[in-house]
Motif scaffolding. Structure first.
Motif, PDB file in Angstrom:
ATOM      1  N   LYS A 151       0.832  -1.212   0.000  1.00  0.00           N
ATOM      2  CA  LYS A 151       0.000   0.000   0.000  1.00  0.00           C
ATOM      3  C   LYS A 151       0.863   1.258   0.000  1.00  0.00           C
ATOM      4  N   GLN A 152       1.943   1.236   0.802  1.00  0.00           N
ATOM      5  CA  GLN A 152       2.847   2.384   0.853  1.00  0.00           C
ATOM      6  C   GLN A 152       3.548   2.583  -0.486  1.00  0.00           C
ATOM      7  N   VAL A 195       4.241   5.758  -5.502  1.00  0.00           N
ATOM      8  CA  VAL A 195       4.182   5.870  -6.974  1.00  0.00           C
ATOM      9  C   VAL A 195       3.186   6.953  -7.378  1.00  0.00           C
ATOM     10  N   LYS A 196       2.039   6.947  -6.723  1.00  0.00           N
ATOM     11  CA  LYS A 196       0.997   7.949  -7.016  1.00  0.00           C
ATOM     12  C   LYS A 196       1.497   9.357  -6.701  1.00  0.00           C
ATOM     13  N   ALA A 197       2.186   9.509  -5.560  1.00  0.00           N
ATOM     14  CA  ALA A 197       2.719  10.821  -5.160  1.00  0.00           C
ATOM     15  C   ALA A 197       3.805  11.289  -6.125  1.00  0.00           C
ATOM     16  N   ARG A 198       4.669  10.345  -6.575  1.00  0.00           N
ATOM     17  CA  ARG A 198       5.738  10.697  -7.511  1.00  0.00           C
ATOM     18  C   ARG A 198       5.165  11.155  -8.841  1.00  0.00           C
ATOM     19  N   GLU A 199       4.137  10.453  -9.313  1.00  0.00           N
ATOM     20  CA  GLU A 199       3.496  10.839 -10.577  1.00  0.00           C
ATOM     21  C   GLU A 199       2.819  12.207 -10.451  1.00  0.00           C
ATOM     22  N   GLY A 255       3.178  18.160 -11.497  1.00  0.00           N
ATOM     23  CA  GLY A 255       2.983  19.488 -10.913  1.00  0.00           C
ATOM     24  C   GLY A 255       1.660  19.652 -10.195  1.00  0.00           C
ATOM     25  N   ASP A 256       1.051  18.539  -9.786  1.00  0.00           N
ATOM     26  CA  ASP A 256      -0.222  18.572  -9.051  1.00  0.00           C
ATOM     27  C   ASP A 256       0.028  19.149  -7.653  1.00  0.00           C
ATOM     28  N   GLU A 257      -0.665  20.243  -7.326  1.00  0.00           N
ATOM     29  CA  GLU A 257      -0.462  20.951  -6.058  1.00  0.00           C
ATOM     30  C   GLU A 257      -0.641  20.045  -4.834  1.00  0.00           C
ATOM     31  N   LYS A 258      -1.497  19.049  -4.971  1.00  0.00           N
ATOM     32  CA  LYS A 258      -1.791  18.145  -3.851  1.00  0.00           C
ATOM     33  C   LYS A 258      -0.547  17.372  -3.406  1.00  0.00           C
ATOM     34  N   TYR A 259       0.328  17.029  -4.366  1.00  0.00           N
ATOM     35  CA  TYR A 259       1.481  16.185  -4.073  1.00  0.00           C
ATOM     36  C   TYR A 259       2.804  16.951  -3.995  1.00  0.00           C
TER      37      TYR A 259
END
Length: 198
Positions: free
Chosen positions: A65-66, A71-75, A80-84
């Motif tokens: 899960k981590q 991977v999701k956070a890196r993408e 340039g998604d402000e959330k990540y």
């Protein structure tokens, strides 16, 4: 005997004839189907909980899960998604600084390549190469330093014009440091092409 046979045929006929379903009344503007009972709806929503059988299995699931979240956070960060984004990269001022730097080819982005070339030249047994190795690094560093100062002052002025009420502290250094990074390795990844108008 005849009466018994007749009685059996009557019962057989009744069992073969299926009772007709009552006609469904559809309200105008309705969903076209009967509302399910609460118990049926809850049963359909329920998902089987498969708990890990032992501690090793539980740790494995947590790690998986981590890994998915990383991977999701890196993408998201790469896009340039402000959330990540990290705190230093958030905000419209920092986005402007990134786009401004990424829309230009900077000397600083070729600094590492230049240093590798100088090291390679230093291995050649030629007097001119030795002389170049002596003077090239300071000149290259001076050029990168001057370029960094120019980019810093330019982005400070530009961000003050476009975002007068936003916090611009540290944006000049942020832009200068990004200008020194190899374009492919920049994070967040460049969203504009070289030569594109910002």
């Amino acid at each position: 005997m005849f009466a018994a046979g007749r009685l059996i045929s009557v019962f057989r006929r009744r069992t073969q004839e299926a009772p007709e379903d009552p006609p469904q009344v559809v309200k105008p503007g309705g969903k076209g189907r009967p509302t399910p009972k609460r118990a049926d709806a809850q049963k359909a929503r329920r998902q089987p909980i498969t708990a890990p059988s032992n501690r090793k299995e539980a740790y494995k699931r947590v790690r998986e899960k981590q890994a998915e979240q990383r991977v999701k956070a890196r993408e998201g960060m790469s896009k340039g998604d402000e959330k990540y984004l990290l705190k230093r990269d958030k905000g419209p001022v920092r986005r402007l600084a990134r786009d401004y730097v990424d829309s230009r080819r900077t000397i600083g982005s070729y600094l590492m390549y230049g240093m590798f070339a100088i090291v390679a030249l230093s291995l050649l047994p030629i007097a001119a190469a030795k002389l170049l190795v002596l003077f090239a690094p300071p000149l290259l560093l001076a050029a990168v330093f001057v370029e960094g100062l120019w980019i810093s002052s330019r982005i400070k002025k530009l961000s003050a014009e476009r975002f007068p009420d936003a916090e611009t502290k540290g944006v000049g250094l942020y832009a200068a440091m990004r200008a020194m990074q190899i374009r492919r390795l920049r994070m967040p990844a460049p969203q504009v092409k070289p030569g594109q108008e910002v």
